[in-house]
Design an enzyme around this catalytic site. Structure first.
Site, mmCIF file in Angstrom:
data_model
loop_
_atom_site.group_PDB
_atom_site.id
_atom_site.type_symbol
_atom_site.label_atom_id
_atom_site.label_comp_id
_atom_site.label_asym_id
_atom_site.label_seq_id
_atom_site.Cartn_x
_atom_site.Cartn_y
_atom_site.Cartn_z
ATOM 1 N N ASN A 188 0.873 -1.186 0.000
ATOM 2 C CA ASN A 188 0.000 0.000 0.000
ATOM 3 C C ASN A 188 0.904 1.228 0.000
ATOM 4 O OD1 ASN A 188 -1.812 2.041 0.525
ATOM 5 N ND2 ASN A 188 -2.296 1.366 2.606
ATOM 6 N N TRP A 189 0.968 1.898 -1.132
ATOM 7 C CA TRP A 189 1.854 3.077 -1.226
ATOM 8 C C TRP A 189 1.239 4.302 -0.573
ATOM 9 C CZ3 TRP A 189 4.491 3.265 -6.782
ATOM 10 C CH2 TRP A 189 5.376 2.187 -6.888
ATOM 11 N N LYS A 190 -0.030 4.238 -0.225
ATOM 12 C CA LYS A 190 -0.721 5.391 0.396
ATOM 13 C C LYS A 190 -0.549 6.636 -0.494
ATOM 14 C CE LYS A 190 0.178 3.279 4.819
ATOM 15 N NZ LYS A 190 0.238 3.415 6.247
ATOM 16 N N HIS A 194 -9.248 0.869 5.448
ATOM 17 C CA HIS A 194 -7.956 1.067 6.106
ATOM 18 C C HIS A 194 -8.164 2.025 7.282
ATOM 19 C CE1 HIS A 194 -3.828 2.306 6.813
ATOM 20 N NE2 HIS A 194 -3.448 1.245 6.130
ATOM 21 N N GLU A 217 -6.553 4.442 8.283
ATOM 22 C CA GLU A 217 -6.354 5.861 7.949
ATOM 23 C C GLU A 217 -7.600 6.448 7.293
ATOM 24 O OE1 GLU A 217 -2.672 5.337 5.837
ATOM 25 O OE2 GLU A 217 -1.698 4.826 7.728
ATOM 26 N N GLU A 224 -4.882 -5.322 10.918
ATOM 27 C CA GLU A 224 -3.891 -4.255 11.057
ATOM 28 C C GLU A 224 -4.105 -3.513 12.371
ATOM 29 O OE1 GLU A 224 -2.120 -3.082 7.045
ATOM 30 O OE2 GLU A 224 -3.823 -1.773 7.403
ATOM 31 N N GLY A 247 3.062 1.833 10.794
ATOM 32 C CA GLY A 247 4.050 2.897 10.629
ATOM 33 C C GLY A 247 4.803 3.261 11.894
ATOM 34 N N SER A 303 3.945 -2.567 10.296
ATOM 35 C CA SER A 303 5.400 -2.582 10.476
ATOM 36 C C SER A 303 6.058 -3.897 10.046
ATOM 37 C CB SER A 303 5.763 -2.237 11.922
ATOM 38 O OG SER A 303 5.353 -0.912 12.230
ATOM 39 N N GLY A 348 2.901 -1.222 4.267
ATOM 40 C CA GLY A 348 2.923 0.193 3.915
ATOM 41 C C GLY A 348 4.338 0.633 3.566
ATOM 42 N N GLY A 349 5.030 1.199 4.540
ATOM 43 C CA GLY A 349 6.347 1.811 4.316
ATOM 44 C C GLY A 349 7.325 0.933 3.554
HETATM 45 C C1 PEP Z 1 -0.506 -0.068 6.345
HETATM 46 O O1 PEP Z 1 -0.693 1.130 6.370
HETATM 47 O O2 PEP Z 1 -1.341 -0.819 5.839
HETATM 48 C C2 PEP Z 1 0.710 -0.586 6.951
HETATM 49 C C3 PEP Z 1 0.721 -1.819 7.328
HETATM 50 O O3 PEP Z 1 1.746 0.310 7.098
HETATM 51 P P1 PEP Z 1 3.227 -0.037 7.611
HETATM 52 O O4 PEP Z 1 3.672 -1.308 6.942
HETATM 53 O O5 PEP Z 1 4.053 1.138 7.200
HETATM 54 O O6 PEP Z 1 3.137 -0.203 9.098
#
Ligand code: PEP
Length: 249
Positions: free
Chosen positions: A9-11, A93, A95, A163, A169, A209, A230-231
């Site tokens: 997920n590049w957000k 999600h 967010e 999640e 993050g 993470s 994500g990241g």
């Molecule tokens: C996400 O936002 O779905 C996520 C898992 O982010 P990260 O891997 O950066 O914690």
């Protein structure tokens, strides 16, 4: 057998230059033995779909509207995602639940629209730190599942991502036992609602993470069929480590 899935997920990250990361990923995995999905921002979706065409990698959206078309400035319908080359969409999600006040019924309506359009829906659920500390995790996840997952779900069109909000993050990750407890709970709930056949065929992702350094141990947990990342999905080098760990699971 559930096919493993590594989803990125590049957000709200990435302009044209970021497509080179996707191209690097296609070179690193010309024929991946697991499903590999990247969800770039909507502005890159069509070009991303072109970049992965003919490879084993696919692309998806990060949200869609519940309606098929109409006066919804700034929104994107499920059909538009399909038209741009997506086969999957992330919905609910944390967010979006927080930034846009999305409720379970909103997520369910979006998931219906996505499934009607032929998309797979990755429906995200997860507790806050406060809820975990109050020992309410399973109750929260159960409520989100009942409210967000539509009746038309199947093992083909539904993927559930656990999640924990406090792990997204932050570099914090639940213990393997905590991940296993929630994933077993999600599996049992799906089997109870949809029957054993469907319940057992839905893929369950862990997100929060995930990195190349912790991916293998997380993938070893029961009922973890992959990750929503994500990241660490922004750089091909990092995401490759996660895909490799999943391929070895
Ligand atoms: C996400 O936002 O779905 C996520 C898992 O982010 P990260 O891997 O950066 O914690």
């Amino acid at each position: 057998m559930r096919r493993k899935l590594a989803a990125g997920n590049w957000k709200m990250n990435g302009t044209t230059a970021a497509l080179s990361e996707l191209e690097a990923l296609t070179r690193a995995f010309p024929s991946p033995t697991v499903d590999v999905l990247i969800c770039p921002p909507a502005t890159l979706l069509h070009r991303a779909a072109e970049a992965v065409r003919g490879t084993g990698i696919t692309v998806g959206g990060q949200d869609c509207h519940a309606a098929t078309s109409g006066a919804h400035t700034g929104d994107i319908s499920a059909d538009m995602l399909v038209d741009a080359g997506a086969n999957t969409v992330i919905l609910g999600h944390s967010e979006r639940r927080e930034d846009h006040d999305e409720q379970n019924e909103d997520v369910r309506a979006k998931a219906r629209a996505a499934m009607d359009a032929g998309l797979k829906a990755i429906i995200c659920v997860g507790e806050s730190l406060e809820q975990r500390e109050a020992a309410n995790t399973l109750e929260i996840i159960g409520g989100q599942m009942s409210g967000s997952i539509p009746d038309q779900s199947t093992g083909e069109n539904l993927i559930v991502a656990y999640e924990p909000i406090w792990a997204i993050g932050t570099g914090k990750v639940p213990t393997l036992n905590e991940i296993g407890e929630v994933h077993d709970f999600i599996r049992a709930r799906l089997e109870r609602r949809f029957g054993e056949g469907v319940g057992r065929s839905v893929r369950l992702l862990y997100g929060g993470s995930v990195k190349p350094s912790n991916a293998a141990e997380i993938f070893g947990v029961s009922n973890v069929d992959g990750a929503l990342v994500g990241g660490a999905s922004l750089k091909a080098a990092d995401f490759s480590g996660i895909v490799e760990a999943l391929e070895k699971t």
